[in-house]
Design an enzyme around this catalytic site. Structure first.
Site, PDB file in Angstrom:
ATOM      1  N   TYR A   1      -1.914  -1.600  10.566  1.00 47.48           N
ATOM      2  CA  TYR A   1      -1.996  -1.971   8.562  1.00 47.48           C
ATOM      3  C   TYR A   1      -0.245  -1.326   8.243  1.00 47.48           C
ATOM      4  O   TYR A   1      -0.131  -1.975   6.958  1.00 47.48           O
ATOM      5  CB  TYR A   1      -3.220  -0.618   7.885  1.00 47.48           C
ATOM      6  CG  TYR A   1      -3.369  -1.268   7.078  1.00 47.48           C
ATOM      7  CD1 TYR A   1      -4.489  -2.465   5.863  1.00 47.48           C
ATOM      8  CD2 TYR A   1      -2.969  -0.283   5.950  1.00 47.48           C
ATOM      9  CE1 TYR A   1      -4.441  -1.832   4.777  1.00 47.48           C
ATOM     10  CE2 TYR A   1      -3.284  -0.177   4.995  1.00 47.48           C
ATOM     11  CZ  TYR A   1      -4.208  -0.468   3.821  1.00 47.48           C
ATOM     12  OH  TYR A   1      -4.132  -1.083   2.579  1.00 47.48           O
TER      13      TYR A   1
ATOM     14  N   SER B   1       1.143  -1.401   0.066  1.00 47.46           N
ATOM     15  CA  SER B   1       0.260   0.533  -0.231  1.00 47.46           C
ATOM     16  C   SER B   1       1.050   0.745  -0.014  1.00 47.46           C
ATOM     17  O   SER B   1       2.117   1.389   0.185  1.00 47.46           O
ATOM     18  CB  SER B   1      -0.681   0.102   1.059  1.00 47.46           C
ATOM     19  OG  SER B   1      -1.784   0.903   1.521  1.00 47.46           O
TER      20      SER B   1
END
Ligand SMILES: NC(=O)c1ccc[n+]([C@@H]2O[C@H](COP(=O)([O-])OP(=O)(O)OC[C@H]3O[C@@H](n4cnc5c(N)ncnc54)[C@H](O)[C@@H]3O)[C@@H](O)[C@H]2O)c1
Length: 285
Positions: free
Chosen positions: A166, A153
């Site tokens: 995350y 990401s």
């Protein structure tokens, strides 16, 4: 000549669904691996006979190992491509307020729920481990190329304070790809990470999607652009590719701050290789 075979995890929705659809249109047999029975089955049946849904929980090694075995056998003892893409956001907030903190019977603070790390990072490592095994077996039968793509990401390049786990997991994915890609390519397996910016999928809370300015949206087609780059170049490995709007950017690791760090980065490999010929034996663990 049999068709190439691809596993895409988290293919019941969003990025995984888009990549699975893209690979299918390129002539791949595609395994839709997802925890969600309804969406996984729907995607597979929309694609057609060369798509198979296998319900999988990537955070369980046994579930992922069964996925790979079944996919390999269904593909005609062949596996060429894996997109380790399934991902979730933080399941418990590390900043939780004092009133939510809970103790167990022993009076110890209860463990933080780290499912995010299991799904986003541990499962990717195990996926790469399984992929290598089945690509090697595929080659014994004359087929099988090796493309492994993991979804990191933009949070793996920068950070997202709302979701520290995350962020940590996505940094980990980039580290895994950068460290293993240059080694795996020696046996014909490329390992790369994609780092998408914001793509409105089911992952993001609806209120975020509602407020997000259109000009800061990355379309799913940019993900497929990166996949095509990897497929077109067997030497592209160990890369972290940032995806923003219609563009893809090959992001280099940080610069070395001095000559000593540069020497360690570029010239100390032989010393490390000696030290890690066998996993070092340590007392107690
Ligand atoms: N959407 C974005 O803006 C964005 C940006 C950067 C990275 N990503 C990453 O892209 C990947 C795909 O996310 P998305 O945006 O398409 O979200 P999504 O929620 O639309 O799709 C994720 C899929 O993964 C599945 N899944 C979740 N846990 C699973 C498990 N344990 N085993 C198997 N499948 C599981 C879900 O059922 C779902 O179908 C994730 O790794 C996410 O972190 C997304």
């Amino acid at each position: 000549m049999s068709k190439p075979v691809a596993i895409v995890t988290g293919a019941g929705s969003g990025i995984g669904e888009s990549v699975a659809t893209h690979l299918y249109s390129q002539g791949y047999k595609v395994i839709i691996a997802d925890l969600n029975l309804t969406s996984g089955q729907t995607v597979a049946s929309h694609l057609g006979p060369d798509a198979l849904f296998i319900q999988t929980d990537v955070s369980s090694y046994a579930s992922q190992a069964r996925l790979f075995k079944r996919a390999y056998e269904w593909g005609g003892n062949r596996l060429d491509f894996c997109h380790a893409n399934a991902g979730i956001d933080d399941r418990q907030n590390i900043f939780e307020p004092a009133e939510k903190e809970e103790l167990d019977e022993e009076g110890l603070l209860k463990k933080l729920n780290t499912k995010t790390m299991e799904v986003n990072l541990e499962a990717v490592i195990q996926g790469l481990w399984l992929f290598k095994y089945y690509v090697r077996r595929s080659r014994e039968g004359g087929g099988g190329k090796g493309w492994f793509v993991a979804t990191s990401s933009a949070a793996g390049l920068y950070h997202m304070s709302q979701c520290p786990q995350y962020t940590a997991s996505k940094y980990g994915v980039i580290g895994l790809c950068r460290a293993s890609g240059p080694v795996f390519v020696k046996e014909g397996i490329t390992v790369n990470a994609i780092c998408p910016a914001f793509i409105p999928t089911n992952l993001c809370p609806p209120e975020v999607a509602r407020c997000w300015p259109k000009e800061h949206i990355t379309p799913l087609s940019t993900v497929n652009k990166a996949i095509d780059k990897f497929l077109a170049d067997d030497t592209l490995t160990g890369q972290a590719v940032e995806l923003s709007q219609e563009n893809i950017y090959f992001r280099k690791q940080h610069d070395w701050p001095n000559e000593s760090q540069k020497w360690i980065g570029l010239e100390s490999d032989k010393i490390w290789d000696e030290g890690y010929k066998e996993p070092p034996k340590r007392e107690g663990y």
